[in-house]
Design an enzyme around this catalytic site. Structure first.
Site, PDB file in Angstrom:
ATOM      1  CG  HIS A  87      -2.030   0.988   1.064  1.00 20.53           C
ATOM      2  ND1 HIS A  87      -3.205   0.698   0.393  1.00 20.53           N
ATOM      3  CD2 HIS A  87      -2.105   2.287   1.429  1.00 20.53           C
ATOM      4  CE1 HIS A  87      -3.965   1.788   0.382  1.00 20.53           C
ATOM      5  NE2 HIS A  87      -3.325   2.757   0.999  1.00 20.53           N
ATOM      6  CB  ALA A  88       0.946   4.224  -2.207  1.00 20.51           C
TER       7      ALA A  88
ATOM      8  CG  HIS B 153      -2.359  10.705  -2.717  1.00 17.64           C
ATOM      9  ND1 HIS B 153      -3.479  11.351  -2.249  1.00 17.64           N
ATOM     10  CD2 HIS B 153      -1.838  10.035  -1.663  1.00 17.64           C
ATOM     11  CE1 HIS B 153      -3.630  11.069  -0.971  1.00 17.64           C
ATOM     12  NE2 HIS B 153      -2.656  10.263  -0.581  1.00 17.64           N
ATOM     13  CD  GLU B 154       1.398   7.862  -1.510  1.00 10.83           C
ATOM     14  OE1 GLU B 154       0.234   7.433  -1.456  1.00 10.83           O
ATOM     15  OE2 GLU B 154       2.035   8.234  -0.501  1.00 10.83           O
TER      16      GLU B 154
ATOM     17  CG  HIS C 121       1.533  12.346   1.678  1.00  7.95           C
ATOM     18  ND1 HIS C 121       0.617  12.980   2.486  1.00  7.95           N
ATOM     19  CD2 HIS C 121       0.900  11.245   1.190  1.00  7.95           C
ATOM     20  CE1 HIS C 121      -0.514  12.306   2.497  1.00  7.95           C
ATOM     21  NE2 HIS C 121      -0.379  11.246   1.712  1.00  7.95           N
TER      22      HIS C 121
ATOM     23  CD  GLU D   8      -3.733  11.480   3.231  1.00  8.99           C
ATOM     24  OE1 GLU D   8      -3.040  11.111   4.196  1.00  8.99           O
ATOM     25  OE2 GLU D   8      -3.505  11.119   2.051  1.00  8.99           O
TER      26      GLU D   8
ATOM     27  CG  HIS E  39      -6.684   3.199   5.061  1.00  4.63           C
ATOM     28  ND1 HIS E  39      -6.655   2.618   3.792  1.00  4.63           N
ATOM     29  CD2 HIS E  39      -6.038   4.363   4.932  1.00  4.63           C
ATOM     30  CE1 HIS E  39      -6.003   3.412   2.975  1.00  4.63           C
ATOM     31  NE2 HIS E  39      -5.618   4.477   3.626  1.00  4.63           N
TER      32      HIS E  39
ATOM     33  CE1 TYR F   8      -7.039   7.734   3.887  1.00 10.14           C
ATOM     34  CE2 TYR F   8      -5.940   9.046   2.227  1.00 10.14           C
ATOM     35  CZ  TYR F   8      -5.890   8.087   3.208  1.00 10.14           C
ATOM     36  OH  TYR F   8      -4.696   7.468   3.516  1.00 10.14           O
TER      37      TYR F   8
HETATM   38  O1  LIG Z   1      -4.419   5.274   1.171  1.00  7.65           O
HETATM   39  C1  LIG Z   1      -4.252   6.049   0.260  1.00  7.65           C
HETATM   40  C2  LIG Z   1      -2.841   6.470  -0.148  1.00  7.65           C
HETATM   41  C3  LIG Z   1      -1.847   6.136   0.968  1.00  7.65           C
HETATM   42  C4  LIG Z   1      -1.423   7.383   1.810  1.00  7.65           C
HETATM   43  O2  LIG Z   1      -0.587   8.217   1.033  1.00  7.65           O
HETATM   44  O3  LIG Z   1      -2.553   8.141   2.185  1.00  7.65           O
HETATM   45  C5  LIG Z   1      -0.647   6.906   3.087  1.00  7.65           C
HETATM   46  C6  LIG Z   1      -1.458   5.958   3.978  1.00  7.65           C
HETATM   47  C7  LIG Z   1      -0.599   5.494   5.103  1.00  7.65           C
HETATM   48  C8  LIG Z   1      -0.619   6.171   6.330  1.00  7.65           C
HETATM   49  C9  LIG Z   1       0.194   5.730   7.385  1.00  7.65           C
HETATM   50  C10 LIG Z   1       1.033   4.613   7.210  1.00  7.65           C
HETATM   51  C11 LIG Z   1       1.061   3.953   5.971  1.00  7.65           C
HETATM   52  C12 LIG Z   1       0.253   4.389   4.919  1.00  7.65           C
HETATM   53  N1  LIG Z   1      -0.326   8.106   3.872  1.00  7.65           N
HETATM   54  C13 LIG Z   1       0.959   8.527   3.944  1.00  7.65           C
HETATM   55  O4  LIG Z   1       1.896   7.965   3.402  1.00  7.65           O
HETATM   56  C14 LIG Z   1       1.171   9.763   4.753  1.00  7.65           C
HETATM   57  C15 LIG Z   1       2.469  10.239   4.965  1.00  7.65           C
HETATM   58  C16 LIG Z   1       2.681  11.391   5.709  1.00  7.65           C
HETATM   59  C17 LIG Z   1       1.596  12.070   6.280  1.00  7.65           C
HETATM   60  C18 LIG Z   1       0.315  11.578   6.086  1.00  7.65           C
HETATM   61  C19 LIG Z   1       0.097  10.426   5.331  1.00  7.65           C
HETATM   62  N2  LIG Z   1      -5.279   6.562  -0.474  1.00  7.65           N
HETATM   63  C20 LIG Z   1      -6.656   6.203  -0.137  1.00  7.65           C
HETATM   64  C21 LIG Z   1      -7.728   6.983  -0.917  1.00  7.65           C
HETATM   65  C22 LIG Z   1      -7.260   8.019  -1.842  1.00  7.65           C
HETATM   66  C23 LIG Z   1      -7.185   9.335  -1.583  1.00  7.65           C
HETATM   67  N3  LIG Z   1      -6.739  10.029  -2.680  1.00  7.65           N
HETATM   68  C24 LIG Z   1      -6.487   9.146  -3.668  1.00  7.65           C
HETATM   69  C25 LIG Z   1      -6.020   9.340  -4.958  1.00  7.65           C
HETATM   70  C26 LIG Z   1      -5.811   8.230  -5.755  1.00  7.65           C
HETATM   71  C27 LIG Z   1      -6.079   6.937  -5.276  1.00  7.65           C
HETATM   72  C28 LIG Z   1      -6.573   6.750  -3.957  1.00  7.65           C
HETATM   73  C29 LIG Z   1      -6.772   7.859  -3.183  1.00  7.65           C
HETATM   74  C30 LIG Z   1      -6.893   4.726  -0.499  1.00  7.65           C
HETATM   75  O5  LIG Z   1      -6.089   4.161  -1.255  1.00  7.65           O
HETATM   76  O6  LIG Z   1      -7.906   4.205   0.003  1.00  7.65           O
HETATM   77 ZN   LIG Z   2      -2.020  10.057   1.390  1.00  4.67          ZN
END
Ligand SMILES: O=C(CCC(O)(O)[C@H](Cc1ccccc1)NC(=O)c1ccccc1)N[C@@H](Cc1c[nH]c2ccccc12)C(=O)O
Ligand SMILES: [Zn+2]
Length: 560
Positions: free
Chosen positions: A280-281, A310-311, A314, A338, A440, A450
């Site tokens: 998971h990204a 998206h990444e 961050h 996000e 999640h 989100y």
């Molecule tokens: O989960 C993610 C992307 C992952 C993340 O970048 O949000 C990641 C989640 C995560 C949090 C904590 C530990 C491991 C993974 N968040 C981060 O990497 C992150 C880093 C620094 C600060 C805040 C978040 N997106 C969600 C929904 C989503 C929102 N915008 C999108 C755009 C395109 C595709 C999906 C999404 C999903 O896939 O259901």
């Molecule tokens: Zn994110």
């Protein structure tokens, strides 16, 4: 980092946090005059899960990493059982996105849940007890209050409920239209006229975004498709090139480029050395202003190009607030973090921009191509909203005890049916634990961030488009959904100003810095989709589609 190493370092950091907290509580920081210093003490006066006694904290971490490992190592067999090592990324995601065989989709949908959520049910029950125990040690009533404290907003949950109420009419129009197109494609036996949509037909393992249904749902099928995945593959795109393009968009706004450490230490493709890793990204900040990394199992699709932005959003935030004191090196609120990348991605995905980067052949300003584009964005953004809400509405209910541990799965499906208008391919039971099939939940990552992001990213987009002179509320010739802020240094400067604040001010101040408003507001989102909303209403009327869905069919039986 092995999971054992991760557990050890989490415990060590918790000890450090507890010592720091003990020192802070001995200071009468509330009488400090300097607002900035007082705010730093206020943040440090909250301990979080580190308040748990060591043995309970160890149990908490073990449960969480165990559920995450179950999720990340899950493998399933394909429909005819010829191979049983299919993983979520890329195999199952690809099937859910591209298969149009209901039997294959149902099999993959059920098998994934059998091998993930179902195996976590007992761990999750125990995990919830520990989150609530930690909350009480922090003086909160339950995990929900602990999780929402970061928003520092008195009526946060009712603000979210009000935003959703404003958006349900638009969602119901899209839902009715998509159900109609799916019924045309699969027939009335598979998709009813007035019931919920079967969850496994929506192009995504969790029915959270429906963009992969564009071929079935695009308003003008004979016109160019804005899903440029085929062109990306034909032009030999690689994951590295996708991230270089994203970096180029950020720097075109005058934002900070990705560092050498980023390019040397990120993992941008799934390693093929058999190494197990959480696909998971995610984006990682090593808090030295240089060492920042993305881990993403990227495949060459438009969807993953958007995720790359998206990444990288961050990462840009990490770099912009690198000069802040440690406690302020985070988002103004989690939704801001996000929203950064997604805001820029709204410009990238436009036909105008895709043409600029050679992924879309010359398209004159064709209103039908335009409507196809608006539909593709709605299938991702509008469809997502109720999912984003359900994920934490369910967890808030579980933490607060409104949802009892005997009803975990059927209460989940009550929310999925009521808010999203979807149903499982087969009736579920309390032997299942379907929330655990979404990263999640085992990953213990809150999700309302989100939902917040999908609202505020349109407020940011609208404000930056006005600054870039790409959108004028009174000029219908330049609608918001055609705006591309690429190369606009003014817009970049405005965004950078907000990002560099980190969490040094309450989030309404950061919101005001970009939009001039101080609250979340769905108007920008409604403005963006107005042309599509009008089109959907006409189309649904012409086809006599029923708006809304029946909820009298059982989706889950309470028998344990
Ligand atoms: O989960 C993610 C992307 C992952 C993340 O970048 O949000 C990641 C989640 C995560 C949090 C904590 C530990 C491991 C993974 N968040 C981060 O990497 C992150 C880093 C620094 C600060 C805040 C978040 N997106 C969600 C929904 C989503 C929102 N915008 C999108 C755009 C395109 C595709 C999906 C999404 C999903 O896939 O259901
Ligand atoms: Zn994110």
């Amino acid at each position: 980092m092995t999971s054992a190493g991760m557990l050890a370092s989490r415990l060590e950091y918790a000890r450090f946090e507890k010592d720091r907290w003990k020192q802070v509580t001995q200071v009468d920081w509330k009488s400090i005059k300097d607002e900035n210093v007082k705010r730093q003490f206020k943040v440090l006066s909250k301990l979080g899960t580190a308040a748990l006694p060591e043995d309970r904290l160890e149990k908490y971490d073990q449960l969480q990493s165990g559920m995450e490992r179950t999720y990340s190592t899950a493998r399933v067999c394909n429909l005819n059982g010829t191979s049983c090592d299919l993983s979520l990324e890329p195999d199952l995601s690809e099937i859910m996105a591209n298969s149009r065989d209901p039997e294959e989709l149902e099999h993959v949908w059920l098998a994934w849940r059998e091998n993930t959520g179902k195996k976590m049910r007992n761990s999750y029950k125990e995990f919830v007890e520990l989150i609530n125990e930690a909350a009480e040690l922090n003086g909160f009533s339950d995990g929900t209050e602990l999780w929402l404290d970061v928003y520092d907003t008195a009526d946060f949950q009712s603000q979210i409920a009000r935003l959703w109420d404003q958006l349900t009419p638009l969602y119901e129009q899209l839902h009715a239209y998509v159900r109609g197109r799916l019924r045309q494609h699969y027939g009335e036996e598979v998709v009813s006229r007035d019931g919920p949509i079967p969850a496994h037909l929506l192009g995504n393992m969790w029915s959270q975004s429906w963009g992969n249904l564009l071929d079935i749902c695009k308003p003008y099928p004979e016109k160019a498709s804005v899903d440029v995945t085929p062109q990306m593959k034909a032009q030999g795109y690689t994951p590295l090139k996708m991230f270089q393009m994203s970096d180029e968009f950020f720097t075109s706004l005058g934002l900070i480029p990705m560092t050498p450490e980023f390019w040397n230490r990120s993992i941008l493709e799934k390693p093929d050395d058999g190494r197990e890793l959480v696909c998971h990204a995610s984006a990682w900040d090593f808090y030295d202003g240089k060492d920042v990394r993305i881990k993403q199992c990227t495949v060459v699709t438009l969807e993953d190009l958007i995720t790359a932005h998206h990444e990288m959003g961050h990462i840009e935030y990490f770099l912009q607030y690198a000069g802040q004191p440690q406690v302020f090196k985070t988002g103004a609120n989690p939704g801001f973090h996000e929203a950064v990348g997604d805001t820029l991605a709204l410009s990238v995905a436009t036909p105008k921009h895709l043409k600029k980067i050679g992924l879309l052949e010359e398209v004159i300003n064709d209103p039908e191509v335009d409507m196809n584009f608006l539909m593709s964005v709605a299938l991702d953004k509008i469809a997502f909203l109720p999912f984003g809400y359900v994920m934490d509405k369910w967890r808030w209910g579980v933490f607060s005890g409104d949802i009892s541990e005997d009803d975990l799965n059927c209460e989940w499906w009550k929310l999925r049916l009521g808010l999203q208008g979807i149903e499982p391919p087969q009736v579920r039971s309390e032997m299942d634990f379907d929330p655990g099939a979404k990263y999640h939940i085992p990953g213990n990552v809150p999700y309302i961030r989100y939902f917040v992001s999908f609202i505020i990213q349109f407020q940011f987009h609208k404000a930056l488009c006005i600054t870039a002179n790409q959108y004028d509320p009174n000029d219908r010739a330049r609608p918001l959904h055609q705006c591309d802020i690429y190369n606009n240094k003014e817009a970049g400067k405005k965004l950078a100003k907000m990002l560099s604040m980190g969490a040094s001010k309450p989030w309404p101040d950061a919101m005001e810095a970009i939009t001039g408003q101080r609250e979340m507001d769905a108007t920008a989102l409604r403005d963006y989709f107005q042309p599509l909303e009008d089109w959907l209403k006409r189309e649904n009327q012409e086809n006599q589609e029923i708006i809304g869905w029946k909820t009298d069919e059982p989706v889950c039986t309470r028998e344990p």
